[in-house]
Every structure is written in C-alpha cells, then in structure tokens.
Design a protein around this motif. Structure first.
Motif, short mmCIF file in Angstrom:
data_model
loop_
_atom_site.label_atom_id
_atom_site.label_comp_id
_atom_site.label_asym_id
_atom_site.label_seq_id
_atom_site.Cartn_x
_atom_site.Cartn_y
_atom_site.Cartn_z
N ILE A 1 0.71 -1.07 0.03
CA ILE A 1 0.00 0.06 -0.06
C ILE A 1 0.88 1.10 -0.03
CG2 ILE A 1 -1.78 1.24 1.43
CD1 ILE A 1 -2.74 -1.31 2.11
N LEU A 2 1.97 1.21 0.68
CA LEU A 2 3.06 2.43 0.83
C LEU A 2 3.46 2.63 -0.65
CD1 LEU A 2 4.35 4.45 2.68
CD2 LEU A 2 6.01 2.95 3.25
N LYS A 3 3.68 1.69 -1.55
CA LYS A 3 4.30 1.68 -2.57
C LYS A 3 3.45 2.46 -3.58
CE LYS A 3 6.49 -1.14 -6.27
NZ LYS A 3 6.73 -2.51 -6.87
N SER A 4 2.17 1.92 -3.30
CA SER A 4 1.08 2.74 -4.38
C SER A 4 0.65 3.98 -3.87
CB SER A 4 -0.17 1.92 -3.94
OG SER A 4 0.12 0.51 -4.45
N ILE A 5 0.91 4.48 -2.60
CA ILE A 5 0.93 5.78 -2.18
C ILE A 5 1.88 6.59 -2.70
CG2 ILE A 5 0.92 7.46 -0.31
CD1 ILE A 5 -0.75 5.06 1.36
N ARG A 6 3.18 6.35 -2.73
CA ARG A 6 4.10 7.18 -3.30
C ARG A 6 4.34 7.27 -4.71
NH1 ARG A 6 9.03 3.74 -0.02
NH2 ARG A 6 8.70 4.97 1.89
N LYS A 7 3.38 6.42 -5.72
CA LYS A 7 2.98 6.50 -7.07
C LYS A 7 1.98 7.64 -7.13
CE LYS A 7 4.07 1.83 -8.78
NZ LYS A 7 3.49 0.51 -9.39
N VAL A 8 1.05 7.58 -6.24
CA VAL A 8 -0.11 8.72 -6.18
C VAL A 8 0.60 10.14 -6.19
CG1 VAL A 8 -2.22 9.71 -5.13
CG2 VAL A 8 -1.84 7.20 -5.65
N GLN A 9 1.70 9.92 -5.18
CA GLN A 9 2.23 11.22 -4.77
C GLN A 9 2.93 12.06 -6.03
OE1 GLN A 9 4.77 10.45 -1.65
NE2 GLN A 9 3.34 10.86 -0.03
N LYS A 10 3.32 11.05 -6.93
CA LYS A 10 4.09 11.45 -8.17
C LYS A 10 3.21 11.93 -9.22
CE LYS A 10 8.43 8.70 -7.25
NZ LYS A 10 9.09 7.63 -7.60
N ASP B 1 -3.94 6.53 -11.79
CA ASP B 1 -4.36 5.52 -12.09
C ASP B 1 -3.96 3.99 -11.53
OD1 ASP B 1 -5.77 6.77 -14.33
OD2 ASP B 1 -3.97 6.79 -15.64
N VAL B 2 -3.33 4.41 -10.30
CA VAL B 2 -2.75 3.18 -9.68
C VAL B 2 -3.91 2.40 -8.95
CG1 VAL B 2 -1.39 2.60 -7.45
CG2 VAL B 2 -0.79 4.26 -8.88
N VAL B 3 -3.90 1.25 -8.78
CA VAL B 3 -5.28 0.30 -8.39
C VAL B 3 -4.17 -0.62 -7.28
CG1 VAL B 3 -6.79 -1.50 -8.80
CG2 VAL B 3 -6.56 0.55 -10.12
N ILE B 4 -4.76 -0.82 -6.35
CA ILE B 4 -4.19 -1.70 -5.38
C ILE B 4 -4.83 -2.86 -5.33
CG2 ILE B 4 -3.66 -2.18 -2.86
CD1 ILE B 4 -3.50 0.67 -2.45
N GLU B 5 -4.42 -4.05 -5.82
CA GLU B 5 -4.78 -5.31 -5.98
C GLU B 5 -4.69 -6.42 -4.82
OE1 GLU B 5 -2.99 -6.89 -9.54
OE2 GLU B 5 -3.58 -5.18 -10.92
N ASN B 6 -5.44 -7.31 -4.87
CA ASN B 6 -5.67 -8.31 -3.87
C ASN B 6 -5.65 -7.83 -2.41
OD1 ASN B 6 -4.77 -10.47 -5.75
ND2 ASN B 6 -2.58 -9.69 -5.50
N LEU C 1 -9.02 7.23 -4.88
CA LEU C 1 -8.62 7.73 -5.93
C LEU C 1 -9.68 7.90 -6.94
CD1 LEU C 1 -5.35 5.25 -6.00
CD2 LEU C 1 -5.58 7.93 -5.57
N GLU C 2 -10.71 6.76 -6.99
CA GLU C 2 -11.74 6.98 -8.01
C GLU C 2 -12.58 8.43 -7.76
OE1 GLU C 2 -12.70 5.22 -10.57
OE2 GLU C 2 -10.83 3.57 -10.47
N ARG C 3 -12.74 8.47 -6.27
CA ARG C 3 -13.37 9.74 -5.97
C ARG C 3 -12.68 11.02 -6.50
NH1 ARG C 3 -18.12 12.16 -6.02
NH2 ARG C 3 -18.28 13.93 -4.27
N ILE C 4 -11.17 11.06 -6.38
CA ILE C 4 -10.39 12.07 -6.56
C ILE C 4 -10.91 12.25 -8.20
CG2 ILE C 4 -8.21 13.09 -7.08
CD1 ILE C 4 -7.52 11.63 -4.24
#
Length: 581
Positions: A308-317, A321-326, A343-346
């Motif tokens: 989740i932390l890795k995905s959040i860092r992508k959003v910061q950049k 379109d990041v989607v956290i799976e599983n 992210l969808e709401r944003i």
C-alpha cells in the motif's frame, strides 16, 4: 506498557482502599451519633426521675421525720405507701429505660417499702457507698442491696447518686437513680465481629462491658492518646500495633468520660491489597500474551502495508491510475479498498471541477452578452425619448425615462442588499408606468425618516408588496386611491409600513395568508396565493434572521397594511434625523 498499568493499579486500588476506609468511617460516625442521641436521652431520663423524687413533698416530710426521730403512725405509713410510694413506683415502672430508683434514709428508723424506700443499712451494702465521694455517677457495679438475693450478678449498673438536703435538717436521705450499663452503653455489649467499644472515665478507669479486654495495653494507650479535646464526635483512621483501625471518639461531659468505639478493618484493607496483587499478576500475564499475538499480527500486516505504501508513493508523483490489487478482508485490506475508492473519487472530483470551471466561463460569456443586450436596450430607449421630446410628446418621454430607470434597476446585478431609498426610487418609476394603464390615479405618499432611507434591504423586496396591493386590493375598485409608505424607528429596528386604501380582507383571509407566508400551507399555483409575499419573507429571513420579516393587518372594505421589520445597520444619519431627536 507495564509502567502505566502499574501506575493504574496503584491509583485504582489506592482509591478502593480509601473508599473502604471512608465507608467504615461513615459507618462509625453514624453509629456514634446514634449512641450520642441514646445516651443523652437516658441521662435526661435519670435526671428527670431524680428531680421528680426530689420535688416530692410527702417523701421529704417522711425522711425529715425519720431523720429527727419523730413519731410516725402505722396509718401514716400505710397512707404514704398507698399514695406516694405507689405513684413513684408507677413512675419508675413506666420508664423502661430505668433499672430502678431507690431512696435511702440516713438511719434505719424508716419502714422499708420496696422497691422505693430503704433504710441506711441497705445503702451500705452497695459498692459505691464505701467510697469517700459517692455522690454523682457510679459505674459498673453489682446490685448488692440484699444479702440473700442478688438481682443478677452479671448485670452491671450505672447510677446517679444524689443527696436529699433539707434546709432545716440537712441531709435526710440519698436517691439512687440506676440504669444497666448495657442500656446506657449498648455498644459495649454488642457482639459485632471486629468491633469493640469501651468507656474511659476522666479518672482513668476503663469499662469494657461483657467482652473481656483482649487488646494489648500498648494499643489502648495509643488509642487514648488520640482523644480529642473538643466535645464533638471525632472519627479517625490509624494504623496501630499492626492493625488498621477506625476509631470514633465521643466525649460525654455529663458522665465525665469518653465513649470510644473501634472497628478493625484490617481484613478489608488486606482484601484490597490481595485484589491489587491479583490484578497486577493477571495484567502481566495478559501483556505477555498480547505481545506475542501482536508480534504475529504485525508480521502478517507489514507485507501488505508496504504494498500500500508503494502505491501511495506513486500517487504522490501524480499517477492517479494506480490500483491496489489483492485487497483482503482484514484491516489492511480494507485500507487498500478505501484508497482505491478515494482515488476514484478524486478523479471524479477533478472532472467535476473541470466541468464547473467550464460552466463558470460560459456564465461569464452569457453575462457579458446580457450586458451588451442591456446597453443596446438603454440606447434604443434613449433614442425613443429624444424622438418624443422632438415631437413635444413629453408624457411619452417621461414614461420612457421611467421605463429605462426601471429596467436599469431590475437588470443591474447586485451581490448584496440595496438601500431603502433605492428601492423606493424603483417603486416611484414603477408607479409612474402603472398609472399609464389605468383611467384612475394611484397616488404614492412617502413619509420615511432619513435614517430609515439609509438602511439596507434585499433588492426587490418592497416592490412586490406594492404590486400585490395594486392587483389584489386596488384594481378591482377602479377609482382614485393612494398607497402610503411610512417608516418608523423601533429601538434597534425600523418598520416600513405599506398601506393601501383597497378592498381589504376578512379575518379568515388574513389568517390564511399568514399561514401561506409562514410556509405552513401550500402557496403554489394561482394568483393571489401569497407566493410573492412568502418570497419577500424568505429573503428577509435569509438576510437578517427569523426575528425580522413581514406582518399583515387588514380590515375588509377599508385597507390592507403590510409591515416590514428590518434591523438598523447604519446609524451615521441618526444625529441628523429630526424625527429621531
């Protein structure tokens, strides 16, 4: 975590210990107050009985006669017994608190009349008579008045011994008003576990009642050292001789001593200590077990946490379109699911914001177009006015001027409120155009102080009222009339009254209109339904609050008056207002 739990346990069980101590102190305080009331009642009973005997003249005469060796006939003795002695005996028997009241003569020449009158030799058998100073209170002795019969060797007595003094013959007898020690001091004889009491006289004698003294002399000395000097009841908590004691003291001035009640609460306090130790042990075991489970849970959660932390860092950049799976069903899985929804709401909000910006731009363009159209209309009206003046059609010129002012005021965008004088100027232009329609004249009369004219009011809030007066009150009459607008200062408010001399309304119509304006009944559809007045009411409420608005007064066939209440927000003209002065 261990330290906070230790502090919590210490505070919690300290409070529990203090509560246990306070509860027992309250109990001992109540017990001692009850003892105080009882002892005072019993002392009063003994004193009253003694005074009653002392005031008996017949008894005093018999004792005087016996003391000086006078002759008393058998008939006199019988009469004395049947009357006075019987009355005194009934007095004693009717008082259940008393053990007995006895009168002793100074010699053996009296005729004994049990249980009231005895000779001097009987008195000498009592233990207190052997003392040098026996007058007053005597404690804890056995009734030995008869050699062959004792009332009860185990029953201890307390008595008030009072001499009977005659002014001529001196001491002629002694009164012994007695009561059992158990009756006077019931707490000394109660067999309550962990409680014991004793009475300590000012002469240094200790009385324990039926219970034998089992406490050490050192403990008693420590208890006696705590005796208060005041007369009031005092209850204290002390740790003496390895025991936790609640001690209550009560000085009894009438008996020249102190009643002391002691409650041993060592068991209660040790129970609190035991509960504290058990609590600490259980909490330590719980902490160890909890630490083990937390360690296992953290190991399970951290793996998904780093994803989740890795995905959040992508959003910061900027990558939305990041989607956290599983995403699982545990807390971290729920966090991942909520981040996906966020992210969808944003993205939806960004799209909505873009649409709103486009809509705002389009509105600005339309406003500019409207402004251009308004300028075109004003220019055309100005041209028509000039043409009318050239042809000397001044009525048409004035009408066009009024129409231009009317349109300019209506189409001018205002973010806030307008001044009352601006609204009245609009009404003047409106009335000038309205009078062109009718064969009769509607006169407009204005009477408003300068301060009222400078107050703010929502735009187009007075004109609908005037329009309503014309179409629903004046038009059907078809005759010359007037509309009167008056301003009144009322404290921190001002009231603008708009009165028409139209057809008026009945009480039922007025009440129905009030309900429509208040929104309590539907006002949609049709003419004359009050929707204009309701809109004015709503706008004033929004601008100034619910305490402001419009009120209605009307009389059928006479008039209709609409009163608009608004606050005074500008006072710079107040000093120059002659009506206000």
């Amino acid at each position: 975590m261990v330290i906070p739990i230790g502090v919590l346990a210490g505070v919690l069980f300290y409070v529990m210990e203090q509560n246990a101590v306070q509860e027992n102190m309250d109990y001992m305080e109540y017990t001692m107050q009850r003892n105080e009331d009882g002892i005072k009642t019993k002392i009063d009973s003994i004193n009253m009985s003694t005074q009653f005997f002392l005031s008996d003249d017949s008894l005093l005469q018999m004792l005087n006669a016996s003391a000086i060796g006078g002759e008393i006939s058998t008939a006199d003795w019988l009469d004395f017994k049947n009357n006075e002695v019987s009355a005194l005996e009934r007095l004693v028997n009717n008082n259940p608190l008393l053990y007995g009241v006895r009168v002793y003569a100074v010699n053996d020449s009296v005729q004994e009349m049990m249980p009231i009158l005895y000779n001097a030799s009987r008195m000498k058998k009592q233990e207190w008579s052997k003392q040098d100073k026996y007058v007053g209170w005597n404690f804890d002795y056995t009734d030995n008045i008869f050699n062959s019969y004792t009332m009860n060797q185990n029953r201890k007595i307390i008595s008030l011994v009072t001499p009977i003094i005659d002014s001529a013959n001196g001491k002629v007898g002694v009164i012994e008003s007695a009561m059992t020690m158990e009756n006077m001091f019931p707490s000394l004889y109660e067999g309550i576990e962990d409680e014991w009491s004793f009475f300590y006289s000012d002469e240094g004698v200790t009385y324990f009642g039926q219970k034998e003294q089992t406490e050490s002399s050192a403990l008693l000395d420590d208890i006696l050292k705590q005796r208060p000097t005041e007369d009031k009841i005092q209850t204290i908590y002390k740790k003496l001789d390895g025991k936790n004691l609640v001690i209550s003291y009560m000085q009894v001035r009438e008996l020249s001593g102190t009643l002391i009640c002691v409650k041993d609460i060592t068991k209660n306090v040790h129970n609190v200590y035991f509960m504290r130790d058990v609590f600490v042990a259980v909490m330590l075991a719980f902490i160890i077990l909890l630490a083990f489970f937390i360690n296992r849970i953290v190991q399970h959660l951290l793996k998904q946490f780093y994803e989740i932390l890795k995905s959040i860092r992508k959003v910061q950049k900027g990558d939305l379109d990041v989607v956290i799976e599983n995403c699982g069903k545990d807390e971290m899985g729920e966090l991942g699911t909520q981040i996906n929804k966020m992210l969808e709401r944003i993205k939806e909000l960004m799209e909505d914001n873009l649409n709103r910006e486009m809509l705002a731009k389009n509105s600005e363009i339309r406003a500019l177009q409207n402004q251009i159209n308004a300028h075109f209309i004003y220019n055309v009206l100005e041209s028509i006015k000039m043409m009318a003046e050239i042809d000397e059609e001044y009525a048409i010129s004035d009408a066009v001027t009024a129409l231009g002012k009317l349109l300019r005021y209506s189409m001018k965008w205002v973010s806030g409120n307008v001044l009352v004088e601006q609204e009245l100027e609009y009404i003047k232009n409106y009335m000038a155009l309205i009078n062109l329609r009718f064969d009769y004249e509607i006169y407009l009369s204005l009477n408003l102080p300068e301060l009222v004219l400078k107050q703010e009011i929502p735009k187009m809030s007075l004109q609908p009222i005037v329009e309503n007066a014309i179409y629903h009150g004046i038009e059907q009459m078809a005759e010359d009339t007037n509309i009167y607008i008056k301003g009144i200062l009322d404290g921190d408010d001002c009231v603008i009254e708009i009165t028409d001399a139209g057809k008026g309304m009945s009480e039922e119509e007025v009440e129905k209109l009030r309900l429509k304006i208040a929104g309590k009944i539907d006002s949609n559809g049709g003419s004359g339904n009050g929707i204009g007045l309701k809109n004015v009411q709503d706008r004033i409420h929004i601008a100034f609050g619910d305490q402001y608005g419009i009120e209605i007064a009307s009389k059928l066939g006479c008039y209709t008056k609409i009163m608009v209440r608004i606050p005074i927000t500008h006072r710079q003209s107040e000093e120059n207002d002659p009506e206000h002065k």
